[in-house]
Design an enzyme around this catalytic site. Sequence first.
Site, PDB file in Angstrom:
ATOM      1  CE1 TYR A   7       5.203   2.505   3.773  1.00 30.31           C
ATOM      2  CE2 TYR A   7       3.589   0.804   3.328  1.00 30.31           C
ATOM      3  CZ  TYR A   7       4.901   1.210   3.422  1.00 30.31           C
ATOM      4  OH  TYR A   7       5.907   0.308   3.165  1.00 30.31           O
ATOM      5  CB  THR A  22      -0.917   0.021   1.237  1.00 35.76           C
ATOM      6  OG1 THR A  22      -0.104  -0.002   2.431  1.00 35.76           O
ATOM      7  CG2 THR A  22      -1.837  -1.190   1.254  1.00 35.76           C
TER       8      THR A  22
END
Length: 389
Positions: free
Chosen positions: A141, A107
């Site tokens: 992230y 991701t």
Amino acid sequence: MLSARTGAAGSQIEETTKLRKQSGLSAVGKDKSPKKASENGKDSSLSPSGQSQLRARQLALVREVEMNWYLKLCDLSSEHTTAYTTGMPHRNLGKSGLRVSCLGLGTWVTFGGQISDEVAERLMTIAYESGVNLFDTAEVYAAGKAEVILGSIIKKKGWRRSSLVITTKLYWGGKAETERGLSRKHIIEEIVRAMTHVINQGMAMYWGTSRWSAMEIMEAYSVARQFNMIPPVCEQAEYHLFQREKVEVQLPELYHKIGVGAMTWSPLACGIISGKYGNGVPESSRASLKCYQWLKERIVSEEGRKQQNKLKDLSPIAERLGCTLPQLAVAWCLRNEGVSSVLLGSSTPEQLIENLGAIQVLPKMTTHVVNEIDNILRNKPYSKKDYRS
């Protein structure tokens, strides 16, 4: 699975990619080196590669026998398994008993950043329905959004948590000094003790490392054994056609000694191997983003141009095998038996579907094909054992 990370100063490229130097969660087993009887009746040791292949075949046979026994016991057949219905191979994560799909979905950059939540859901659905059970993220992230989006999609889809392996990573967290690093304040205690505590508390099941050196991993293992704690089971490492040293030379030795497996990322070298940069940097590409200036500089450099020329030389091999260059690159990573899983990073459903197609190319990665690729790349690393032999 949880990850922890060590901090390090470095170049602009390292500062960007150090989002990944972290750690994950697991258990380790030991194995004895098989022996082969020679023609004169004396025992002689197999080469390291021969030992690895023999052990892999033995483990595969044991797993097949165990699976057949279990299915018969439950009055089921192999047609009921995810691996059979989807065609997605699964491998052990290192020498632990954790089975992961040989392709996983990452991701980084995409979730909470480059793509919308709707596209993220579509990507996860395609991956899950294709037999992927491994999904990787990290607290850093998209400033934590990637983890939230991942969890929200799993909840919305109603997928059984027991059918998934979720890996996350620690180190680069919040802005405050106490919100990042591997201090007790951040992850309860220092690395090995912290991971053991996290597992014992039921917050995770395994732990490993990401972008750690072989020496650091060995030290963590030694500390775990010395103080009766839980050692790491895998290392997340960058691995692709142009980055080979660590996965092909350093990690195999760790696998045989302490059971640490390899979970690799960036099989397309941040998109360089995708072919999109053959004629420059497209406006919609990752390298065109302001925060990825380092990637653009790498692509337009002299070394970058040499890599693009090598990719052009590899194209005929891909055409002959009936696949695309990205599929060839991913299959090339998977042909390494020391790799437990390859993490894919896709921003569109079309890209993901194409990359998942590498599973069909894997059986075509014969020794002859691999040697062809090596002759073009001319970057195969050699260990000290290779030189001695």
